[in-house]
Design an enzyme around this catalytic site. Structure first.
Site, PDB file in Angstrom:
ATOM      1  CB  ILE A 189     103.925  89.836 144.480  1.00  0.00           C
ATOM      2  CG1 ILE A 189     102.946  90.803 145.173  1.00  0.00           C
ATOM      3  CG2 ILE A 189     104.680  90.544 143.366  1.00  0.00           C
ATOM      4  CD1 ILE A 189     103.621  91.921 145.977  1.00  0.00           C
ATOM      5  CE1 TYR A 231     108.340  93.237 154.446  1.00  0.00           C
ATOM      6  CE2 TYR A 231     107.400  95.435 154.637  1.00  0.00           C
ATOM      7  CZ  TYR A 231     107.657  94.305 153.889  1.00  0.00           C
ATOM      8  OH  TYR A 231     107.226  94.242 152.585  1.00  0.00           O
TER       9      TYR A 231
END
Ligand SMILES: NC(=O)c1ccc[n+]([C@@H]2O[C@H](COP(=O)([O-])OP(=O)(O)OC[C@H]3O[C@@H](n4cnc5c(N)ncnc54)[C@H](OP(=O)(O)O)[C@@H]3O)[C@@H](O)[C@H]2O)c1
Length: 297
Positions: free
Chosen positions: A31, A169
């Protein structure tokens, strides 16, 4: 690496216009790479940072192919290394005299559950995904205040919805969401826009770069083995229909360039679907409308 000359840009309303410097982290792949290309195409002087500039080839080749190599400059920045943050920002200000936007994109996934991974694994996830964002944002804010700029941070649907076997995460991404949601009204009071971008699955090296050894992990998972196996099967299928990197990057570039962005931006229908199972305030405006007035008399 080469310095961007900047192009003659269209000027975005509200925020800074292109032809001005944006700093993006984690642009070696995925990304971040797609966002660097998109920002350069939109006319931004793009400071594409990565922790290992030897990995710049893919970005620079794509930039040349797309005719935007003159708008991309590669600088070294490791978000967990305070010295590289300071050096990079000093270089940007020395060369361009200003910084108009920051995209906190760098991040690292980790698969596991509390009983199977070490406390240090949680610390590592927090260092990269949370403290790295805090450290760079703090360091960039004086420059963004001066330019009346923007901070756009890539979190995840996992920053809203806790996902199995993603405890460190998701905890880190939840922390980033909380940090940015708290910061947004304060930054707005000094002219800086803050937004978070929440992708669902994006076809990137994000999963492969976790270097997962599936058979070994399942062998060591004890009572968690069946659940972990089901998780891996699901992830494999999810990533078959994942959003493209360019499609995930597009709303990030849009948030940089257009009118004041919503606080919270999902990059796909799937992301909206996941996040909306939990959030009534999908774009974050209700919370911002609640907290911004706390800072005015
Ligand atoms: N892919 C998805 O499905 C997905 C979904 C939701 C959110 N996201 C988020 O999107 C962002 C980008 O991930 P991606 O999907 O594009 O994965 P990716 O291709 O693995 O990219 C991650 C980038 O972060 C960099 N990075 C890791 N640790 C760093 C550090 N300490 N300092 C600076 N850069 C560092 C990596 O650099 P190296 O090449 O040196 O490792 C890489 O450039 C992350 O914040 C991730 O959490 C991804």
């Amino acid at each position: 690496m080469r310095a961007g000359q900047g192009g003659v840009g269209l000027c975005g309303e509200g925020g800074a216009g292109p032809d001005q410097p944006v700093l993006i982290t984690g642009t070696s792949s995925g990304i971040g790479l797609a966002t660097a290309l998109g920002a350069a195409r939109a006319g931004w002087t793009t400071i594409a940072t990565m922790r290992d500039t030897a990995k710049a080839e893919a970005l620079l080749k794509a930039a040349a192919d797309q005719g935007v190599a003159d708008r991309i400059q590669v600088n070294r920045l490791d978000v967990v290394d305070a010295e590289t943050i300071a050096t990079c920002l000093d270089e940007v200000i020395a060369e361009h005299g200003r910084l108009d936007a920051l995209v906190n994109n760098a991040g690292a996934g980790q698969v596991g559950t509390a009983e199977l991974i070490e406390l240090d694994d949680f610390r590592t996830a927090m260092e990269v995904n949370f403290f790295g964002v805090v450290a760079l944002t703090r360091a960039a804010l004086p420059h963004l205040r001066a330019s009346q700029g923007r901070v756009i941070t890539v979190t995840s649907v996992g920053g809203i919805v806790g996902q199995p076997f993603n405890e460190p995460y998701c905890a880190a991404k939840f922390a980033v969401e909380g940090f940015m949601e708290s910061l947004a009204p304060v930054a707005a009071a000094v002219g800086v826009d803050v937004a978070v971008v929440e992708p669902a699955a994006v076809a990137c090296e994000f999963v492969t770069s976790m270097s997962l050894d599936r058979p070994a992990m399942i062998a060591e998972a004890g009572p968690y083995a069946p659940a972990l196996e089901a998780y891996f099967d699901r992830i494999q299928n999810v990533f078959v229909t994942a959003q493209s990197q360019a499609a995930a990057a597009a709303p990030i570039v849009e948030a940089l360039t257009g009118d004041r962005p919503a606080f919270r931006i999902q990059t796909s229908e799937r992301a909206r679907e996941v996040v909306s199972t939990k959030l009534a305030d999908l774009d974050g405006s209700a919370v911002q409308n609640l907290t911004r007035p706390w800072l005015t008399n």
